[in-house]
Every structure is written in structure tokens, then in C-alpha cells.
Design a protein around this motif. Structure first.
Motif, PDB file in Angstrom:
ATOM      1  N   LEU A 170       0.833  -1.200   0.000  1.00 39.58           N
ATOM      2  CA  LEU A 170       0.000   0.000   0.000  1.00 39.58           C
ATOM      3  C   LEU A 170       0.871   1.254   0.000  1.00 39.58           C
ATOM      4  CD1 LEU A 170      -2.881  -0.848   2.517  1.00 39.58           C
ATOM      5  CD2 LEU A 170      -3.096  -0.446   0.057  1.00 39.58           C
ATOM      6  N   LEU A 171       0.565   2.181  -0.899  1.00 36.09           N
ATOM      7  CA  LEU A 171       1.275   3.459  -1.004  1.00 36.09           C
ATOM      8  C   LEU A 171       0.260   4.575  -0.788  1.00 36.09           C
ATOM      9  CD1 LEU A 171       3.912   5.021  -1.791  1.00 36.09           C
ATOM     10  CD2 LEU A 171       3.056   4.983  -4.150  1.00 36.09           C
ATOM     11  N   LYS A 172       0.504   5.393   0.242  1.00 36.86           N
ATOM     12  CA  LYS A 172      -0.444   6.455   0.577  1.00 36.86           C
ATOM     13  C   LYS A 172       0.285   7.780   0.778  1.00 36.86           C
ATOM     14  CE  LYS A 172      -3.690   3.377   2.987  1.00 36.86           C
ATOM     15  NZ  LYS A 172      -4.424   3.140   4.260  1.00 36.86           N
ATOM     16  N   PRO A 173      -0.385   8.884   0.474  1.00 31.04           N
ATOM     17  CA  PRO A 173       0.224  10.185   0.763  1.00 31.04           C
ATOM     18  C   PRO A 173       0.466  10.328   2.261  1.00 31.04           C
ATOM     19  CG  PRO A 173      -1.709  10.425  -0.649  1.00 31.04           C
ATOM     20  CD  PRO A 173      -1.708   9.020  -0.157  1.00 31.04           C
ATOM     21  N   LEU A 174       1.582  10.935   2.615  1.00 27.87           N
ATOM     22  CA  LEU A 174       1.841  11.176   4.025  1.00 27.87           C
ATOM     23  C   LEU A 174       0.764  12.067   4.617  1.00 27.87           C
ATOM     24  CD1 LEU A 174       3.555  11.107   6.590  1.00 27.87           C
ATOM     25  CD2 LEU A 174       4.998  12.892   5.592  1.00 27.87           C
ATOM     26  N   SER A 175       0.337  13.066   3.875  1.00 29.67           N
ATOM     27  CA  SER A 175      -0.716  13.963   4.347  1.00 29.67           C
ATOM     28  C   SER A 175      -1.546  14.426   3.165  1.00 29.67           C
ATOM     29  CB  SER A 175      -0.119  15.171   5.068  1.00 29.67           C
ATOM     30  OG  SER A 175      -1.125  16.108   5.410  1.00 29.67           O
TER      31      SER A 175
ATOM     32  N   ALA B 207       6.439  12.081  12.126  1.00 26.55           N
ATOM     33  CA  ALA B 207       6.323  13.499  12.466  1.00 26.55           C
ATOM     34  C   ALA B 207       6.827  14.299  11.271  1.00 26.55           C
ATOM     35  CB  ALA B 207       7.144  13.824  13.706  1.00 26.55           C
ATOM     36  N   PHE B 208       6.139  15.363  10.939  1.00 30.72           N
ATOM     37  CA  PHE B 208       6.573  16.198   9.823  1.00 30.72           C
ATOM     38  C   PHE B 208       6.166  17.643  10.088  1.00 30.72           C
ATOM     39  CE2 PHE B 208       2.281  14.887   8.637  1.00 30.72           C
ATOM     40  CZ  PHE B 208       1.710  16.053   8.121  1.00 30.72           C
ATOM     41  N   VAL B 209       6.716  18.526   9.271  1.00 30.71           N
ATOM     42  CA  VAL B 209       6.422  19.951   9.400  1.00 30.71           C
ATOM     43  C   VAL B 209       5.754  20.432   8.122  1.00 30.71           C
ATOM     44  CG1 VAL B 209       7.442  22.269   9.613  1.00 30.71           C
ATOM     45  CG2 VAL B 209       8.305  20.380  11.016  1.00 30.71           C
ATOM     46  N   ALA B 210       4.723  21.240   8.297  1.00 28.14           N
ATOM     47  CA  ALA B 210       4.059  21.921   7.191  1.00 28.14           C
ATOM     48  C   ALA B 210       3.607  23.283   7.698  1.00 28.14           C
ATOM     49  CB  ALA B 210       2.864  21.117   6.681  1.00 28.14           C
ATOM     50  N   ASP B 211       3.888  24.305   6.924  1.00 30.05           N
ATOM     51  CA  ASP B 211       3.494  25.674   7.307  1.00 30.05           C
ATOM     52  C   ASP B 211       3.989  26.045   8.693  1.00 30.05           C
ATOM     53  OD1 ASP B 211       2.087  25.892   4.862  1.00 30.05           O
ATOM     54  OD2 ASP B 211       0.364  24.882   5.751  1.00 30.05           O
TER      55      ASP B 211
ATOM     56  N   HIS C 224      -2.048  18.528   4.067  1.00 27.74           N
ATOM     57  CA  HIS C 224      -0.860  19.336   3.794  1.00 27.74           C
ATOM     58  C   HIS C 224      -0.068  18.627   2.693  1.00 27.74           C
ATOM     59  CE1 HIS C 224      -2.026  20.121   8.008  1.00 27.74           C
ATOM     60  NE2 HIS C 224      -1.759  21.375   7.685  1.00 27.74           N
ATOM     61  N   PRO C 225      -0.354  18.942   1.438  1.00 30.18           N
ATOM     62  CA  PRO C 225       0.231  18.190   0.310  1.00 30.18           C
ATOM     63  C   PRO C 225       1.750  18.238   0.231  1.00 30.18           C
ATOM     64  CG  PRO C 225      -1.634  19.544  -0.402  1.00 30.18           C
ATOM     65  CD  PRO C 225      -1.300  19.975   0.986  1.00 30.18           C
ATOM     66  N   ARG C 226       2.371  19.285   0.776  1.00 29.74           N
ATOM     67  CA  ARG C 226       3.827  19.372   0.770  1.00 29.74           C
ATOM     68  C   ARG C 226       4.320  19.373   2.206  1.00 29.74           C
ATOM     69  NH1 ARG C 226       5.865  20.119  -4.048  1.00 29.74           N
ATOM     70  NH2 ARG C 226       7.911  20.541  -3.165  1.00 29.74           N
ATOM     71  N   GLN C 227       5.351  18.560   2.454  1.00 31.17           N
ATOM     72  CA  GLN C 227       5.843  18.411   3.817  1.00 31.17           C
ATOM     73  C   GLN C 227       7.343  18.665   3.873  1.00 31.17           C
ATOM     74  OE1 GLN C 227       4.530  15.125   2.459  1.00 31.17           O
ATOM     75  NE2 GLN C 227       2.544  16.139   2.471  1.00 31.17           N
TER      76      GLN C 227
ATOM     77  N   ASP D  78      -1.165   3.569  11.349  1.00 32.57           N
ATOM     78  CA  ASP D  78      -2.102   2.461  11.562  1.00 32.57           C
ATOM     79  C   ASP D  78      -3.552   2.910  11.402  1.00 32.57           C
ATOM     80  OD1 ASP D  78       0.091   0.948  12.096  1.00 32.57           O
ATOM     81  OD2 ASP D  78      -0.210   0.838  14.262  1.00 32.57           O
ATOM     82  N   TYR D  79      -3.812   4.134  11.795  1.00 31.44           N
ATOM     83  CA  TYR D  79      -5.194   4.640  11.804  1.00 31.44           C
ATOM     84  C   TYR D  79      -5.451   5.679  10.710  1.00 31.44           C
ATOM     85  CZ  TYR D  79      -4.723   2.534  16.415  1.00 31.44           C
ATOM     86  OH  TYR D  79      -4.475   1.662  17.458  1.00 31.44           O
ATOM     87  N   ASN D  80      -4.390   6.033   9.981  1.00 33.36           N
ATOM     88  CA  ASN D  80      -4.504   7.045   8.928  1.00 33.36           C
ATOM     89  C   ASN D  80      -5.063   8.359   9.476  1.00 33.36           C
ATOM     90  OD1 ASN D  80      -4.050   7.871   6.263  1.00 33.36           O
ATOM     91  ND2 ASN D  80      -6.177   7.470   5.685  1.00 33.36           N
ATOM     92  N   THR D  81      -4.585   8.726  10.686  1.00 31.73           N
ATOM     93  CA  THR D  81      -5.033   9.972  11.308  1.00 31.73           C
ATOM     94  C   THR D  81      -3.854  10.932  11.433  1.00 31.73           C
ATOM     95  OG1 THR D  81      -4.637   9.064  13.524  1.00 31.73           O
ATOM     96  CG2 THR D  81      -6.876   8.861  12.603  1.00 31.73           C
ATOM     97  N   GLU D  82      -4.178  12.198  11.495  1.00 32.10           N
ATOM     98  CA  GLU D  82      -3.165  13.241  11.561  1.00 32.10           C
ATOM     99  C   GLU D  82      -3.497  14.192  12.704  1.00 32.10           C
ATOM    100  OE1 GLU D  82      -1.929  14.839   7.731  1.00 32.10           O
ATOM    101  OE2 GLU D  82      -2.173  16.846   8.570  1.00 32.10           O
TER     102      GLU D  82
END
Length: 730
Positions: free
Chosen positions: A133-138, A157-161, A141-144, A170-174
């Protein structure tokens, strides 16, 4: 696209833009094979090791697959990722990848865009190896920026804006960790410009080994002065919106003496979503250049510096209780060598630092309680890198030996027995696999382009990864030899190299170009392969000479530290004496000597050309600092303190204050979008000359940064430099 194809396309583009005939006859095309990017030797495929070290991964040539190989044999095993087989998300290709600690997941990215020298934003995706499975990280926030797997690989963990987010895979939550991020005001989790540039970091987050805490730095740059420079339409990467009205770029940049970002440390509890502030009693702390966990979730290692950067203190912090315990301190009469805090190696039960407290860089091993366990190395051979230790307790490192011009990879065992695991008659660097049983040795000398060899940890060759034979053949028989020499300046022995003209005739007298960088803790005179414009200049009939003066690296702290609070003074004495040494050579025409430098080297070129009785006929300075008051806090104050502390030192070190002494031809070159050494340095210098009726030449590169290397611009820089010297030294 391989490097050769890229270079040919660049040449074709220039030919189309300028007219094929014009480009073919251009000095730019003549010098291009000797400078970036055409001068770059081949490198073996980038190794991303699997946790066991027995297998490595690489990105396929078409950027569509991640291929697995056996480390020992180099045999291809299988594909670890293929865009064609990924489920749920379809990508045409990827630019790169990173692995989770257990290699169960891969983070891939595409469409990366630079921010500053090292930082980028991109579109990141997470791939689960077992399910494909390949999924967008976010999605929100399309760019990270600076994504970081948790140790168990279940979160990122990532930074956006300018805010931190945690993606629970596991839960696909942000979840938003911070919400106060604001451009040019508050940055969470990634460094401001100054930290990225001077502490060479792109991420200011650290996961606890138990995955329950995320620690991060917050940068309040609201009081840091804004800096702005114009952006033009240009032609290299055309900015169409700026065709008739210039655009601009604005960011925070603290010049010497100005207010820095206020940097604070915080911990975030994954389960409770609570943030705790971690404070320190020492009010002298100005910088936090490093946060990192070792193996204990209750011990976050934090390196701190005072503003003068002559007091280092390392703490072990409990993120839950926020209690900080000092485990290492170091003070210096000059500056703390950046390697001491930048290259801390955190092991299971101890940490290793490279310190110059003895007067020379050596390795020291400490317990996490702060006790010195072992002085690993001692003596005057300076340690230049530390690679780690193996299960048998052997430590691996690089050292400037058997002379400061060489780099040798060494091993020292538990009993203190030292052995070289690389050749010691050139420059060798090492990259180890995770288990420290295989090492890739990169070796070169002035006659030998880099050779990459996979070896055992003891240095025994397993297989050659890249010998650069085809690359070497391009220059074989075309370039003169590089020769090393020493001479005395002010009673101090200095190291230098000389490249004599092709077809050298000892009875002739040639023009000479003195090239140098000269910055503190730098080194230009090394026994290594370094193809660049110097060889082309020699082919064109110049003697090229380079000397490392006082202040440069790997000759001990006294040798480097003499420039403290007094930049430009001893460097100029040594460069002028080097030019006088060159003038006395029987094959150098003493009336035709020029000096060249870029960045700090450009600064020193301006200092040297305006020195009393300097034997130069002309100078070229690219992207020079013309007053340290214009440069950033961390770098300028590390060596000069603040202007308030050292006003007379700043005056004495300023090319602007001595510009009216200029009596010889000068060429200034600068990129207009240089976010590091602002073009204002060059403009103010030129203005000073103009007001006094003193002539100079100037060449600017629209929208180019400090490196000036897009669209074959490096070839233009050096072609213009040699054209200038041809007119003034011939």
C-alpha cells in the motif's frame, strides 16, 4: 538521467540560446569540462543499508524501483518497491526514499523544491512493504518538510506551514502538535536560516526510543530583522511573473550583533497530547545546535552554547520530568570547534566527542552520567571524523595523518592498538554498514580520481564499486601535475600546492594566479583529486598556487585560533607572503600575479589586494563578505564576537574600511539571490569605490544563490575570471 546526458543537454541548451556557432567558440564551452557539473567523477549507487547490513537498497536508474542487492557480492536480489506494483496510489516515478528502522515501511518523495542550501519541501508518500500500500503522508498538507519515522515505524512526524504534525499510520489519522507556526515569526520542528546554514541541520525533532514522546525545538524569530532581495524574470529558471515588475524574497537574517531567534525546547506526549516546556538554569544559553536520543527514553541529549560560542554544555534531559543534568562541559579561549557538538556519537552506554581541548582534535568517550571512560586517541594527529565502534569495542575514525595534507581511516582496538584500514598517501573517507563489518572506502590523490572499494572492517578489499577509469581517461595526458610545497611566513611553516602550466618550460616566466579560501578551520591544500578551473588555467599558461595560511584547519588550535577577534589580519600577511614567495620563483613573472577567492576567499582577496606593497597585479572576488557586520550572527560572532564587544576588530577586518587603498584592477562577481553572503556586500564595496572615483569591474548573476551553479553558470564564472586575468596579467 545520467550525469553525461545532463551535461550534454546543458551544452545543447546553451547552444540553442546563444546560437550554436557562438557557443562552440565560447570560452565558456572550453572551460566547461573542467568545472561543475562536468568535473564531477562518478560515484557508486547510493547505499541505503537494511538493518542487518547484509543487504542494501538503491534507486533504479529510471527512478521507478527500489532495488535490493547483496552487500558482499553486489548481486541484485529483488525489488523492494516498484511504482508499477504499488497499490492505491499511482506515481510515475520517485526522487528518493528513506526506511523505517525495521525496514517495514518506506517513505518516498517526489517534486522536491529547495528552501535554503539544505532544506526542501516535497510530496511524501508512505509505502508498506508487506501490503504494497502506497499512501500520501498527508492529504491536508500536500507538501511536507523533514518527515521523521518513529522508531517503531508506526508514526511520522513532519512539518508543514511551520507547524509539527504527527501522522499515525495504523489509523490514517493526523494530529497537529503545534498551531502557532507563522512565516517569519514562529517555526516549529525545523531550523531557521541561521541554524540550517551554520549548524548544518534540517530537522529539529527527536523521537523517544519508546515512541511515546516527540521532542522539538521552537524558533521564535519574530524579533529577528527581515532581509529582502529582488527576484527577476531571469532565463535559467524563468520567473515569468517577474517579467515587468521585479518580485522579492523576504526572510529573517540576523546580522552580527542583531537579535537571534529565541530557541526553546519542548516535549510532546503522544498519548495525552500535552506539551511540556524544558528550561535550563544557565542564562548564558543562546544556541541549541543538537537534540537527540540515545537508547534511553528518559535521556534526551541536548547540546547548548553561549552566544560567544566558547562555552559548550551537554545535558541529559528527562522529557517527562523536564529535569536537566549536565554531563559534559568545555570552555575555550577562542571558539569551540563545531565538530565537538555537531559530531557527537551516541552509543548504547556512552557517547563519544571530538574535542580540541588538548590543543589537537582527539576522541573522548563518556558515560551518560558524565564520567570520562576513555581517552580514545591522543597526540597531534587531528581526528577529522568519527565513524563509530563495533561489537568488539574497536573504534573507527578518520585522521589528518601522516601529515595534515592526508586523510587516513584508522581503527583502534580495546588495547589501544592502532591500524590503518585505508591507504595513507592521499585522502580516504569511510562509510560503514550498520553492523560495522563492511566499509566503503573512497580514496583519491591528485593523480587518481576517487576509487570506491567495499572492504571488510579490517580494510581488506572485497570488491571495487567504482574506479572512475572512464572519467580518468577524459583528463589523461591533458592536465599538469599538482605539486606540494612548504614555505615560511612570519617564521611559520605553511603548506601549499602549485600547478605549473602544461608544457612547462623552466626558462620562461609565466603569469600566476593565487587561489585560496583561508577561512577559519578550513583546508584547501589536500592530497586529493580535485578537478576544477585551476587545471584549465594551467593549460592556458598560468601558474596556479594555493596556500593555507594561519587560521586554517588540522594544524592544532593555536594555529587556527590566532585569527580570533582579528579575521583577515594573519590571513592577509600569509597570502601576501605567499605571493612574494611566488614572485621569487624563477618561472613566475613577478609583475603578473593575480589573486582569486570565493566567499571567505573573496573576502580575503579584497583584504590582500589592498595590503601595503602587495605584489598583485589584479584580483577577482566572488560573493565576498565586505564587512563582518553584514554577515550572520553565528559565523561572524564565533570568530569575532559581537561588534559591541569587538568594534575595533570589526573595523580592522573590514575590506570596506580599506577599499580606498585599491590601486589594481578588480573584478567583483555575485549572485543577486545570494541568501548567504548578500549582494549588498558587493554593492556597498562598489559604491565606496565609485564615490572615490576608483574603477572596478562587476559581473552579476540574476537570481543565482551563493553557489552560482545553475544553467552552467560555474563555467561562466570561471570563464569571466580568466578573461579578466587575461586582460590584466598577460
Amino acid at each position: 538521467m545520467n550525469k553525461t546526458t545532463h551535461i550534454l543537454l546543458l551544452a545543447a541548451a546553451l547552444a540553442a540560446f546563444c546560437g550554436a556557432d557562438a557557443y562552440a567558440a565560447s570560452p565558456v564551452s572550453d572551460i566547461a569540462p573542467y568545472v561543475y557539473p562536468a568535473n564531477r567523477p562518478a560515484e557508486p549507487d547510493g547505499f541505503t543499508y537494511m538493518p542487518d547490513g547484509a543487504t542494501y537498497l538503491r534507486l533504479s536508474d529510471d527512478n521507478r524501483r527500489i532495488e535490493a542487492y547483496d552487500t558482499k557480492t553486489g548481486k541484485r536480489l529483488d525489488d523492494y518497491f516498484d511504482v508499477a506494483n504499488a497499490r492505491e496510489t499511482s506515481l510515475a516515478s520517485i526522487e528518493g526514499f528513506t526506511l523505517s528502522a525495521d525496514a517495514s515501511k518506506i517513505m518516498v518523495w517526489r517534486d522536491s523544491k529547495p528552501i535554503y542550501r539544505r532544506s526542501t519541501t516535497a510530496e511524501y508518500y508512505v509505502y508498506e512493504v508487506r501490503s504494497r500500500l502506497l499512501k500520501p503522508l498527508s492529504v491536508e498538507h500536500p507538501r511536507q518538510q523533514a518527515p521523521l519515522f518513529s522508531p517503531d515505524g508506526r508514526m511520522v512526524a513532519f512539518v508543514a506551514d511551520n507547524n509539527i504534525f504527527v501522522k499515525k499510520l495504523d489509523y490514517n489519522t493526523e494530529v497537529a502538535v503545534t498551531t502557532d507556526g507563522e512565516r517569519n515569526s514562529i517555526i516549529n520542528g525545523v531550523p531557521d536560516w541561521t541554524y540550517e546554514e551554520e549548524f548544518q541541520t534540517t530537522c529539529s525533532m527527536a523521537w523517544a526510543p519508546d515512541n511515546l514522546t516527540l521532542c522539538y525545538l521552537r524558533y521564535d524569530e519574530s524579533r529577528v530583522p527581515l532581509y529582502q532581495f529582488p527576484l527577476y524574470e531571469g532565463t535559467c529558471e524563468r520567473l515569468a511573473d517577474n517579467a515587468y515588475y521585479t518580485g522579492s524574497y523576504t526572510y529573517k537574517y540576523p546580522v552580527a550583533g542583531a537579535e537571534n531567534s529565541r530557541v526553546t525546547l519542548h516535549s510532546y506526549d503522544i498519548e495525552t497530547r500535552k506539551i511540556k516546556d524544558i528550561t535550563f538554569a544557565d542564562t548564558r544559553i543562546e544556541y541549541i545546535p543538537l537534540i537527540a536520543y540515545a537508547t534511553d527514553s528518559q535521556s534526551l541529549i541536548v547540546a547548548t552554547l553561549n552566544r560567544d560560542q566558547n562555552h559548550l554544555e551537554i545535558y541529559s534531559v528527562n522529557p517527562k520530568s523536564t529535569v536537566a543534568k549536565s554531563i559534559y562541559t568545555e570552555d575555550s579561549k577562542t571558539w569551540i570547534t563545531p565538530a565537538t557538538y555537531a559530531d557527537i556519537h551516541l552509543g548504547k552506554d556512552s557517547f563519544v566527542v571530538i574535542s580540541s581541548k588538548s590543543g589537537y582534535a582527539n576522541l573522548y568517550q563518556y558515560s551518560y552520567a558524565g564520567a570520562l571512560m576513555r581517552t580514545i586517541t591522543s597526540g597531534t594527529d587531528e581526528v577529522t571524523a568519527y565513524y563509530g565502534s563495533d561489537a568488539a569495542g574497536c573504534h573507527y575514525y578518520q585522521v589528518a595523518a601522516p601529515s595534515p595534507l592526508e586523510r587516513t581511516v584508522r581503527r583502534i582496538d580495546r588495547k589501544g592498538v592502532v591500524s590503518d584500514i585505508s591507504r595513507n598517501d592521499g585522502t580516504a573517507t569511510a562509510t560503514f554498514n550498520p553492523t560495522m563489518d563492511y566499509v566503503t572506502i573512497k580514496y583519491s590523490n591528485p593523480a587518481t580520481p576517487p576509487i570506491y572499494t567495499l572492504c571488510s572492517a579490517a580494510g581488506k578489499s572485497v570488491r571495487t564499486l567504482e574506479d572512475n577509469a572512464a572519467y580518468a581517461a577524459r583528463y589523461a595526458g591533458k592536465i599538469p601535475a599538482k605539486e606540494f610545497f612548504t614555505f615560511s611566513s612570519d617564521g611559520v611553516t605553511l603548506n601549499g600546492y602549485i600547478i605549473k602550466p602544461a608544457g612547462f618550460d623552466a626558462s620562461r616566466r609565466y603569469p600566476a594566479i593565487m587561489t585560496q579560501y583561508s577561512g577559519p578551520d578550513s583546508q584547501s591544500v589536500l592530497n586529493r583529486w580535485e578537478m576544477d578551473w585551476e587545471y584549465y588555467a594551467a593549460i592556458k599558461g598560468y601558474v596556479v598556487i594555493c596556500v593555507d595560511g594561519r587560521g586554517t584547519a588540522n594544524r592544532g588550535r593555536d594555529f587556527a585560533g590566532i585569527v580570533y577577534r582579528d579575521l583577515g589580519h594573519y590571513e592577509t600577511i600569509d597570502q601576501v607572503n605567499a605571493a612574494r614567495y611566488a614572485a621569487a620563483l624563477p618561472f613566475v613573472d613577478s609583475s603578473r600575479i593575480g589573486i582569486f577567492g570565493w566567499s571567505y576567499g573573496g573576502y580575503e582577496a579584497l583584504m590582500a589586494i589592498t595590503a601595503d606593497d602587495a605584489p598583485y597585479a589584479a584580483a577577482v572576488a566572488v560573493a565576498p563578505v565586505t564587512d563582518w557586520r553584514f554577515y550572520d550572527t553565528v559565523y561572524a560572532e564565533r570568530y569575532m564576537l559581537t561588534p559591541a564587544q569587538n568594534d575595533t576588530g570589526y573595523d580592522a577586518s573590514s575590506p570596506l574600511r580599506r577599499a580606498l587603498r585599491l590601486r589594481k584592477p578588480l573584478l567583483l562577481m555575485h549572485g543577486t539571490a545570494d541568501d548567504n553572503v548578500h549582494i549588498a556586500n558587493t554593492m556597498q564595496y562598489a559604491s565606496t569605490l565609485q564615490s572615490a572615483g576608483i574603477l572596478c569591474d562587476m559581473y552579476v548573476f540574476p537570481n543565482m544563490n551563493h553557489s552560482i551553479k545553475g544553467c552552467n553558470a560555474r563555467a561562466v564564472v570561471y570563464a569571466k575570471m580568466l578573461d579578466f586575468f587575461d586582460k590584466n596579467l598577460r
